[in-house]
Design an enzyme around this catalytic site. Structure first.
Site, PDB file in Angstrom:
ATOM      1  N   GLU A 140      15.351 -31.734  32.082  1.00  0.00           N
ATOM      2  CA  GLU A 140      15.660 -32.572  30.902  1.00  0.00           C
ATOM      3  C   GLU A 140      15.161 -34.006  31.002  1.00  0.00           C
ATOM      4  O   GLU A 140      15.910 -34.950  30.788  1.00  0.00           O
ATOM      5  CB  GLU A 140      17.180 -32.538  30.655  1.00  0.00           C
ATOM      6  CG  GLU A 140      17.702 -31.140  30.429  1.00  0.00           C
ATOM      7  CD  GLU A 140      19.232 -31.038  30.379  1.00  0.00           C
ATOM      8  OE1 GLU A 140      19.920 -32.067  30.363  1.00  0.00           O
ATOM      9  OE2 GLU A 140      19.732 -29.889  30.352  1.00  0.00           O
ATOM     10  N   GLU A 245      18.388 -20.426  30.098  1.00  0.00           N
ATOM     11  CA  GLU A 245      19.832 -20.654  29.924  1.00  0.00           C
ATOM     12  C   GLU A 245      20.284 -20.063  28.590  1.00  0.00           C
ATOM     13  O   GLU A 245      20.963 -20.707  27.786  1.00  0.00           O
ATOM     14  CB  GLU A 245      20.133 -22.163  29.993  1.00  0.00           C
ATOM     15  CG  GLU A 245      19.678 -22.797  31.288  1.00  0.00           C
ATOM     16  CD  GLU A 245      20.058 -24.274  31.435  1.00  0.00           C
ATOM     17  OE1 GLU A 245      20.882 -24.774  30.650  1.00  0.00           O
ATOM     18  OE2 GLU A 245      19.515 -24.917  32.341  1.00  0.00           O
TER      19      GLU A 245
HETATM   20  O1  9MR Z   1      27.277 -24.815  32.154  1.00  0.00           O
HETATM   21  C1  9MR Z   1      27.346 -26.009  32.900  1.00  0.00           C
HETATM   22  C2  9MR Z   1      28.746 -26.612  32.811  1.00  0.00           C
HETATM   23  O2  9MR Z   1      29.677 -25.759  33.447  1.00  0.00           O
HETATM   24  C3  9MR Z   1      28.763 -27.976  33.464  1.00  0.00           C
HETATM   25  O3  9MR Z   1      30.008 -28.593  33.226  1.00  0.00           O
HETATM   26  C4  9MR Z   1      27.650 -28.845  32.896  1.00  0.00           C
HETATM   27  C5  9MR Z   1      27.549 -30.147  33.647  1.00  0.00           C
HETATM   28  O4  9MR Z   1      27.127 -29.963  34.961  1.00  0.00           O
HETATM   29  O5  9MR Z   1      26.398 -28.196  33.022  1.00  0.00           O
HETATM   30  C6  9MR Z   1      26.324 -26.976  32.348  1.00  0.00           C
HETATM   31  O6  9MR Z   1      25.028 -26.446  32.532  1.00  0.00           O
HETATM   32  C7  9MR Z   1      23.947 -27.183  31.956  1.00  0.00           C
HETATM   33  C8  9MR Z   1      22.737 -26.977  32.835  1.00  0.00           C
HETATM   34  O7  9MR Z   1      23.029 -27.367  34.148  1.00  0.00           O
HETATM   35  C9  9MR Z   1      21.542 -27.773  32.302  1.00  0.00           C
HETATM   36  N1  9MR Z   1      21.275 -27.449  30.929  1.00  0.00           N
HETATM   37  C10 9MR Z   1      22.415 -27.523  30.006  1.00  0.00           C
HETATM   38  C11 9MR Z   1      23.557 -26.658  30.564  1.00  0.00           C
HETATM   39  C12 9MR Z   1      24.712 -26.638  29.593  1.00  0.00           C
HETATM   40  O8  9MR Z   1      25.235 -27.937  29.474  1.00  0.00           O
END
Ligand code: 9MR
Length: 353
Positions: A140, A245
């Site tokens: 990102e 994802e």
């Molecule tokens: O699904 C993840 C959630 O449990 C966490 O709280 C969050 C913060 O670390 O991250 C979520 O996963 C993200 C991923 O790492 C990067 N792309 C977006 C995902 C959804 O927010």
């Protein structure tokens, strides 16, 4: 495989690419036998939903904590899943100390931040050398308008931070694949910026194997024609395309919501949480149609796509029950709250048979 042909996602889709899911800590700690069974039956790779993020692995300067992530990697070995590493450099979930000089809130210098990125990547990728199939090296870093995100990395180091990350990761494990991963990848400006990034890295002789399109989708976004254009555009840059994802948000979105920036947060109101007791038939049908529209695209582009990865296993564990509004009941994945496959799973299997 049974005489009737593929019966599972991994038998069907696995002929063309990896098929995986994000696994959360209580699952990889072995507390959810239903999750073990679904992963073994339907998936051939997995990514840790949280435990390999810098905040967890590097809680304080000079301290690395691999306990939870090691369990995840062992869990994958036990259940025959290739391990995908997520993620090395991300503006979010980075430990606070990375960006300060150790005293109050004074920012770290350019040199110090560079050194910290290098040390983190060397240590983490080195620790898992030979055990991780591929890493999301940078996550990102590009905004929807195609500009670089003004993260602390960019503000201090400019776009060089991306090169540093890819170079260091490759040195630490020359056999691991390396990826750039981002959300909202169907927009033209972002697509072009990601292509520029990939081409620049390649022109500098750096290794980049793939682009991850996160694909946090909804019933009416993204525009599927634009989404396909991005698959073609990334493949044309000479990298693998990965759906990293995948989920489908069926709940009504608050005004102003978009993308997957976890900083977004809205207040819970009944109108935003309408399906607490189950999805009505028409919504369930709409959701099935959306799954099939997406998988038809993945099937059509199967020569370009090297991995399809769901962001979770079953509806109950999805981050979308808690974001961008906490406490909702969402239905974003292919397995229901009892870890049973939804009927559309069979349709997807048939498509790939
Ligand atoms: O699904 C993840 C959630 O449990 C966490 O709280 C969050 C913060 O670390 O991250 C979520 O996963 C993200 C991923 O790492 C990067 N792309 C977006 C995902 C959804 O927010």
């Amino acid at each position: 495989m049974s005489p009737a042909g593929a019966q599972t996602l991994k038998e069907a889709i696995g002929k063309y690419c990896l098929i995986g899911a994000a696994v959360n800590q209580w699952q990889s700690d072995g507390q959810v036998p239903e999750a073990d069974a679904v992963l073994e039956k339907h998936f051939n790779c997995a990514v840790a939903e949280n435990c390999m993020k810098p905040e967890t692995l590097a809680p304080a300067e000079g301290i690395f904590d691999f306990r939870v992530a090691d369990k995840f990697v062992n869990y994958c070995r036990q259940h025959n899943l290739k391990v995908l590493g997520h993620c090395l450099v991300w503006h979010s979930q980075a430990p606070d100390w990375w960006f300060t000089n150790g005293y109050a809130a004074a920012p770290a210098s350019k040199e110090v931040l560079k050194e910290r990125i290098i040390k983190h990547i060397k240590t983490v990728v080195g620790h898992y050398k030979g055990q991780v199939h591929g890493w999301d090296v940078v996550n990102e870093a590009i905004m929807d308008d195609g500009s670089f995100r003004k993260s602390p990395y960019y503000n201090l180091l400019g776009e060089e931070f991306i090169e540093i990350a890819f170079r260091t990761a490759h040195e630490a494990d020359p056999d691991a694949e390396l990826y750039y991963n981002d959300y909202s990848m169907s927009g033209q400006a972002k697509r072009e910026a990601v292509c520029r990034l990939v081409r620049n890295l390649k022109a500098k002789g750096l290794r980049i194997d793939g682009v991850g399109m996160q694909s946090h989708n909804g019933l009416d976004y993204p525009n599927l024609e634009e989404y396909e254009k991005s698959i073609d555009a990334f493949a044309a840059c000479g990298v693998k395309v990965m759906i990293t994802e995948l989920d489908i948000n069926v709940l009504p979105n608050p005004e102003g919501f978009g993308g997957a920036d976890i900083a977004q947060n809205f207040e819970l109101q009944q109108k935003y949480n309408p399906y607490v007791n189950g999805l009505p038939k028409d919504k369930a049908r709409e959701l099935d149609e959306r799954w099939m529209a997406l998988f038809n695209i993945y099937y059509k582009h199967r020569a370009q796509i090297s991995r399809i990865n769901l962001w979770g296993i079953s509806d109950g564990g999805s981050w979308l029950n808690g974001w961008p509004i906490k406490g909702r009941t969402n239905y974003p994945l292919l397995f229901d709250r009892q870890y049973q496959p939804k009927p559309v799973v069979n349709e997807i299997i048939k498509l790939y048979k």
